[in-house]
Motif scaffolding. Structure first.
Motif, short mmCIF file in Angstrom:
data_model
loop_
_atom_site.label_atom_id
_atom_site.label_comp_id
_atom_site.label_asym_id
_atom_site.label_seq_id
_atom_site.Cartn_x
_atom_site.Cartn_y
_atom_site.Cartn_z
N GLY A 14 -1.00 15.58 12.32
CA GLY A 14 -0.07 15.35 13.41
C GLY A 14 -0.58 14.39 14.45
N GLU A 15 -1.90 14.14 14.46
CA GLU A 15 -2.45 13.20 15.44
C GLU A 15 -2.31 11.77 14.93
N THR A 16 -2.18 10.84 15.83
CA THR A 16 -2.15 9.43 15.48
C THR A 16 -3.05 8.67 16.44
N ASP A 17 -3.49 7.49 16.04
CA ASP A 17 -4.33 6.69 16.92
C ASP A 17 -3.49 5.58 17.53
N ALA A 18 -4.02 5.01 18.58
CA ALA A 18 -3.31 3.92 19.23
C ALA A 18 -3.41 2.68 18.38
N GLY A 19 -2.32 1.98 18.20
CA GLY A 19 -2.32 0.76 17.43
C GLY A 19 -2.13 1.02 15.95
N GLU A 20 -1.88 -0.05 15.23
CA GLU A 20 -1.67 0.06 13.79
C GLU A 20 -3.00 0.21 13.08
N ALA A 21 -3.07 1.18 12.17
CA ALA A 21 -4.32 1.44 11.46
C ALA A 21 -4.38 0.57 10.21
N PRO A 22 -5.52 -0.07 9.95
CA PRO A 22 -5.66 -0.84 8.70
C PRO A 22 -5.61 0.10 7.50
N GLU A 23 -5.19 -0.43 6.38
CA GLU A 23 -5.02 0.38 5.17
C GLU A 23 -5.98 -0.10 4.09
N LEU A 24 -6.67 0.85 3.49
CA LEU A 24 -7.59 0.56 2.38
C LEU A 24 -7.06 1.27 1.14
N ASP A 25 -6.57 0.50 0.17
CA ASP A 25 -6.04 1.04 -1.08
C ASP A 25 -7.11 0.93 -2.14
N VAL A 26 -7.65 2.07 -2.57
CA VAL A 26 -8.76 2.07 -3.53
C VAL A 26 -8.29 2.40 -4.94
N ARG A 27 -7.00 2.40 -5.18
CA ARG A 27 -6.51 2.78 -6.51
C ARG A 27 -6.96 1.80 -7.59
N GLU A 28 -7.17 0.54 -7.23
CA GLU A 28 -7.61 -0.45 -8.21
C GLU A 28 -9.10 -0.77 -8.10
N VAL A 29 -9.79 -0.08 -7.20
CA VAL A 29 -11.23 -0.30 -7.04
C VAL A 29 -11.96 0.40 -8.18
N ARG A 50 1.17 13.15 -0.10
CA ARG A 50 0.43 13.95 -1.08
C ARG A 50 1.00 13.73 -2.48
N GLY A 51 0.85 12.52 -3.02
CA GLY A 51 1.23 12.24 -4.40
C GLY A 51 2.73 12.17 -4.60
N PRO A 52 3.17 12.10 -5.86
CA PRO A 52 2.32 12.18 -7.06
C PRO A 52 1.66 10.85 -7.44
N GLN A 53 2.17 9.71 -6.94
CA GLN A 53 1.61 8.42 -7.32
C GLN A 53 0.45 8.01 -6.43
N ALA A 54 0.46 8.47 -5.20
CA ALA A 54 -0.59 8.07 -4.26
C ALA A 54 -0.78 9.16 -3.21
N TRP A 55 -2.00 9.28 -2.77
CA TRP A 55 -2.33 10.14 -1.63
C TRP A 55 -2.72 9.20 -0.49
N ARG A 56 -2.06 9.36 0.66
CA ARG A 56 -2.35 8.52 1.82
C ARG A 56 -2.88 9.43 2.93
N LEU A 57 -4.05 9.05 3.46
CA LEU A 57 -4.71 9.85 4.48
C LEU A 57 -5.11 8.95 5.64
N ARG A 58 -4.89 9.44 6.86
CA ARG A 58 -5.37 8.75 8.03
C ARG A 58 -6.70 9.37 8.45
N LEU A 59 -7.75 8.54 8.48
CA LEU A 59 -9.08 8.99 8.91
C LEU A 59 -9.35 8.37 10.27
N THR A 60 -9.50 9.24 11.28
CA THR A 60 -9.68 8.79 12.65
C THR A 60 -11.11 9.05 13.10
#
Length: 273
Positions: free
Chosen positions: A194-209, A261-271
């Motif tokens: 439920g928490e968010t940070d100020a400003g737009e957070a960059p996104e790191l997609d590791v599905r193809e890493v 939370r899926g099924p194709q992707a899990w997206r998490l905000r790490l603050t």
């Protein structure tokens, strides 16, 4: 045929595995930092400047000492063999290009120029490591008159601390059985749902890493996130083991919020607290 099969001594085989693990760690951390710089270059010049400075500091701390250690330990032995002499000359030339790109990144640059130089550094470094893993190390490991284990003894710059690199997430289990707090699918480290940070957070997609560098890529990216800011991680499954490793590396430093939370992707905000 694997490097382990070709190694002339079991200790040399273990040394090769340690070097390759450290290579994966370095490549992943570099990729994560470059990804953060590329993202920031498109939207936030100040953040891009911070990411560039952090990238240069990482190169000074890890990449350049690694290259210097190769030149003092690995390359002289390989250069003495006729089959590797020209290869080593080429590797030394690549070290000079890597150093030149790091020097270019030290100067105040436009975000676009910094992003271009950083991406060039990443591509060159990954290709350089590939040659070391598949050409230089197997040649030295197979040489009966060369002891890699003795040559590399105590050389942190080449062997590294590779405790994380061999622990890729399986997507099916979490160390300890259940998520922190005893809830299946939990945040794995200080939930901030439920928490968010100020400003737009960059996104790191590791599905193809590649799996070999996935965790290190995330670690490198998180090191570029300043306190009070966030990064959105996109994973192919619930990354519970990865979250446990993040918490182990930096207890309480990152709050975690599940956005999808899926099924194709899990997206998490790490603050970063």
């Amino acid at each position: 045929m694997s490097t382990l099969t070709l190694a002339s001594d079991p200790r040399d085989a273990a040394a090769v595995e340690a070097v390759e693990a450290h290579h994966a760690q370095l490549a992943g951390q570099l990729a994560g930092r470059v990804a953060m710089l590329l993202d920031a270059a498109d939207r936030d010049p100040a953040a891009a400047g911070r990411a560039r400075a952090g990238l240069v500091a990482f190169c000074d701390r890890e990449l350049l000492p690694h290259a210097a250690a190769e030149e003092s330990a690995l390359y002289p032995a390989a250069h003495r063999t006729a089959e590797a002499r020209l290869l080593v000359d080429g590797m030394l030339a690549e070290h000079r290009r890597i150093g030149a790109l790091v020097e270019a990144l030290r100067a105040p640059l436009t975000p676009a120029r910094a992003a271009a130089d950083a991406r060039a550094l990443q591509v060159l470094f990954e290709e350089h490591l590939d040659k070391e893993n598949h050409l230089v190390l197997p040649l030295l490991a197979a040489a009966p008159d060369v002891s890699l284990a003795e040559m590399l003894a105590g050389m942190h710059e080449l062997l590294g601390g590779h405790e994380e690199s061999g622990h890729e997430e399986s997507g099916h289990e979490e160390p300890g059985g259940t998520g922190q707090g005893g809830e299946e699918g939990g945040c794995g480290g200080g939930c901030a749902c439920g928490e968010t940070d100020a400003g737009e957070a960059p996104e790191l997609d590791v599905r193809e890493v590649p799996h070999a560098i996935r965790h290190a890529t995330v670690f490198g990216a998180l090191e570029a996130v300043p306190a009070g800011r966030s990064m959105v991680l996109v994973a192919p499954h619930d990354p519970l083991p990865l979250l446990a490793q993040i918490e182990q590396r930096a207890p309480g430093a990152f709050a975690v919020e599940y956005l999808e939370r899926g099924p194709q992707a899990w997206r998490l905000r790490l603050t970063h607290r």
